[in-house]
Design a protein around this motif. Structure first.
Motif, short mmCIF file in Angstrom:
data_model
loop_
_atom_site.label_atom_id
_atom_site.label_comp_id
_atom_site.label_asym_id
_atom_site.label_seq_id
_atom_site.Cartn_x
_atom_site.Cartn_y
_atom_site.Cartn_z
N GLY A 165 17.76 11.01 -14.27
CA GLY A 165 17.37 11.66 -13.02
C GLY A 165 17.39 13.16 -13.13
O GLY A 165 16.68 13.85 -12.40
N LEU A 206 12.00 14.42 -9.58
CA LEU A 206 12.30 13.81 -8.29
C LEU A 206 11.82 14.63 -7.09
O LEU A 206 11.88 14.16 -5.96
N ASN A 238 20.36 7.85 -13.01
CA ASN A 238 19.87 7.80 -11.64
C ASN A 238 19.73 6.36 -11.18
O ASN A 238 18.79 5.66 -11.56
N GLY A 273 18.36 12.80 -6.34
CA GLY A 273 17.31 12.69 -5.35
C GLY A 273 17.11 13.97 -4.58
O GLY A 273 17.59 15.04 -4.98
#
Length: 658
Positions: free
Chosen positions: A176, A195, A244, A261
């Protein structure tokens, strides 16, 4: 094989040199697939991450946080809280003594008396001043584990756009966030993610600028690309690779412990509620598009749930600055931080800017099931005054009761230092500059006198959860992280003079009946829990307003027992399934009036007189009665106990801790 007994409440793991074969009928009477799980034991957030506090000593300092760095590898990130020196990051790939700082672009530095070793339960420090001067520090430790975190070092080959170098990692899932720093020469810290807008973007961890597009930096579950400034020919680099939402953690191997996120503020500048599926304990976050610092929130230093206290919700540190920690003011800057919810976080009304996108990396709070009662509970007959004292674990719930009847104060880490609510009346939450949760494995209080008994609890799956939320004034469903169905819920509104509502499976009809902690009244028909049974993930409440706190308990084999018994007027042996008796006992009569009695082994549970307190009033401790006796399996209510504890046919609820 013979000679052992299986406990079907636990998981067992077996390895055998025979592999899948079955020589000499060793397994002839076993259904091996149904009896045992295969592979490695489950991993929890507790095993791979620690946010812990320590005080430097300018000498040898051994920091124990329970993280196996020697065997598994990982990253230690330290920052002083009170002096204003550099962040210092040490990882097992580059080796002990070598550190880099997120608040500058300098090359790697090495000092033999800095971080001297990575250990199986933490790390050791020498006398070097940056990580170990005589001030307070926070340490964030990340252990390498598939799906969670990896550390990679590499040498650049000069490849640029269209000819990037592919770097292998062992995350086993798509990252992530990837953070890269050159180590042999000065250079900015680079942060990469896809993201924000679906394309690959980057910015600098040591600066305040927003993200820019970097379309060639592709991530997969085994590689990521590097080029340009993070791939100079012959340059050496370190990369920190964060997972993630890999759902391979927890008891059943289907939970996540890290999420990366974004959130976008609304037209008022507030953060809408972000649902992670769990409560975080650590978060790194930044405005993605505009100038802004990299903020770090963690529960060790203080990260609150519910409405704000004192104008702020966490103690501010920034990855891009060497500044000291400060308590943020929500009314003056956007450093007041998101507020914790049982399943994520939400804005607190600070000025975040309208329609602004922020990026975050969050790590789940500890969620390993309790296996030993001493790891999650301790009692002290005379709590030390004006000193930091050891509890053996991070305290999430503290109850301080005056043995002279002076007070019965309850406080929780989620509501912060110096706040309390009590169990003797219906008063709302108060301020008391007297206790401090921000100590690892320890606690502190300085203004409550010295003749107090203290009961200290740690949240652990299957034993205790603490939930703080802002009620809507309508029937609502509240999420929790106990991991099992709660058997006892102690609920207190904090903004209004409302009493405690108690759900307990020992009531005559737990769905229809409730009982009150701050009175001696019997059970009564109530809608406070909306006449619904709780589940392993949520419970219901009815028509509450303002900030609420709830303490959820369950029976955990060998640790705790939530139950009930019927009085006989003679000795009643209460079997809790313990091996060495109960260290804490709370009893309340349900079918008639009766106080809430508490005993503990710190003051004495013996065959003779046993001191008790009643926590629903301000009465002094009683020391000249023998109402309970010790029992290896639990406890005995004696024949000399009054009707409030042992009337023939009377019904009683209890909470006992081994």
């Amino acid at each position: 094989p013979t000679g052992f007994t299986l406990d079907y409440n636990k998981n067992y793991y077996v390895r055998t040199k025979y592999g899948s074969s079955n020589p000499a009928g060793v397994f002839s009477n076993w259904s091996v697939p149904s009896l045992f799980k295969t592979g490695e034991p489950p991993l929890y957030a507790d095993d791979v991450f620690s946010a812990s506090l320590y005080t430097g000593n300018s000498a040898t300092n051994n920091i124990v946080n329970g993280i196996d760095l020697a065997g598994e590898g990982g990253l230690v990130w330290n920052k002083d809280r009170t002096y204003g020196s550099h962040h210092s990051l040490w990882d097992t790939e580059r080796g002990a003594t070598k550190f880099i700082s997120t608040n500058d672009y300098n090359r790697e530095l090495s000092y033999s008396n800095s971080l001297t070793s990575f250990n199986s339960d933490g790390f050791s420090l020498g006398s070097y001043h940056i990580p170990n001067r005589s001030v307070d520090y926070v340490s964030w430790t990340f252990r390498k584990a598939p799906g969670f975190f990896d550390v990679v070092t590499y040498t650049g080959n000069g490849g640029t756009a269209g000819n990037e170098q592919q770097i292998s990692h062992n995350l086993g899932s798509k990252p992530g966030m990837v953070i890269v720093k050159r180590t042999d020469a000065s250079g900015d810290w680079f942060v990469f993610t896809d993201l924000i807008d679906g394309s690959y973007d980057y910015t600098h961890l040591n600066k305040t600028n927003g993200f820019n597009n970097s379309s060639n930096n592709v991530f997969t579950d085994s590689v990521f690309n590097v080029g340009g400034q993070i791939n100079s020919d012959g340059g050496t680099y370190v990369a920190y690779v964060f997972g993630n939402d890999d759902q391979s953690f927890g008891t059943s191997g289907n939970e996540s412990i890290i999420k990366c996120g974004t959130w976008t503020t609304d037209s008022s500048g507030d953060i809408p509620e972000v649902d992670l599926g769990w409560e975080p304990q650590f978060m790194l976050w930044k405005d993605a598009a505009a100038t802004g610092d990299w903020y770090i929130s963690d529960s060790a230093r203080g990260w609150l749930g519910g409405s704000t206290i004192g104008g702020g919700s966490f103690n501010s540190l920034m990855a891009n600055r060497d500044s000291t920690e400060s308590h943020a003011s929500g009314s003056t800057n956007n450093a007041s931080g998101p507020l914790l919810t049982p399943t994520g976080f939400v804005g607190d009304g600070a000025n975040w800017g309208t329609n602004q996108t922020y990026i975050y990396m969050a790590i789940r709070r500890p969620h390993k099931p309790a296996t030993s009662a001493t790891d999650v509970f301790t009692a002290m007959a005379n709590v030390p005054l004006n000193t930091v004292f050891s509890t053996g674990f991070d305290v999430d719930l503290a109850i301080m009761a005056g043995r002279d009847g002076s007070m019965n104060y309850w406080g929780t880490r989620l509501r912060g230092n110096d706040t309390f609510h009590n169990s003797i009346d219906a008063n709302d939450e108060g301020d008391y500059n007297g206790w401090d949760f921000s100590h690892s494995d320890s606690f502190y209080h300085n203004q409550m006198g010295g003749n107090n008994v203290g009961w200290f609890f740690k949240r652990a799956e299957g034993f205790l959860d603490v939930v703080v939320w802002d009620a809507t004034g309508s029937p609502e469903t509240v999420s929790h992280g106990l991991g099992v169905v709660p058997e006892m819920i102690l609920l207190k509104p904090l903004d209004y003079n409302y009493g405690w509502g108690v759900y307990h499976t020992g009531l005559s009809d737990p769905i229809d009946e409730a009982i009150v902690l701050n009175t001696d009244a019997a059970e009564f028909s109530s809608t406070i829990f909306n006449k619904q049974s709780p589940t392993s993930t949520e419970f219901q409440v009815n028509y509450l307003f303002g900030t609420q706190v709830a303490y959820l308990f369950a029976s955990q084999p060998g640790v705790s027992k939530v139950g009930s018994y019927t009085g006989t007027g003679s000795n009643v042996d209460v079997d809790c399934g313990f091996a060495a008796g109960a260290r804490f006992i709370l009893i309340k009569r349900t079918d008639s009036t009766g106080d809430w009695y508490v005993w503990d082994t710190a003051r004495g549970i013996v065959s003779g007189n046993d001191p008790y307190l009643t926590i629903n009033n301000a009465n002094s401790e009683v020391t000249n009665t023998d109402y309970i006796d010790a029992l290896n399996a639990g406890f005995t209510v004696t024949s000399s106990a009054p009707a409030a504890l042992n009337a023939s046919g009377g019904t009683y609820l209890f909470l006992a801790i081994a």
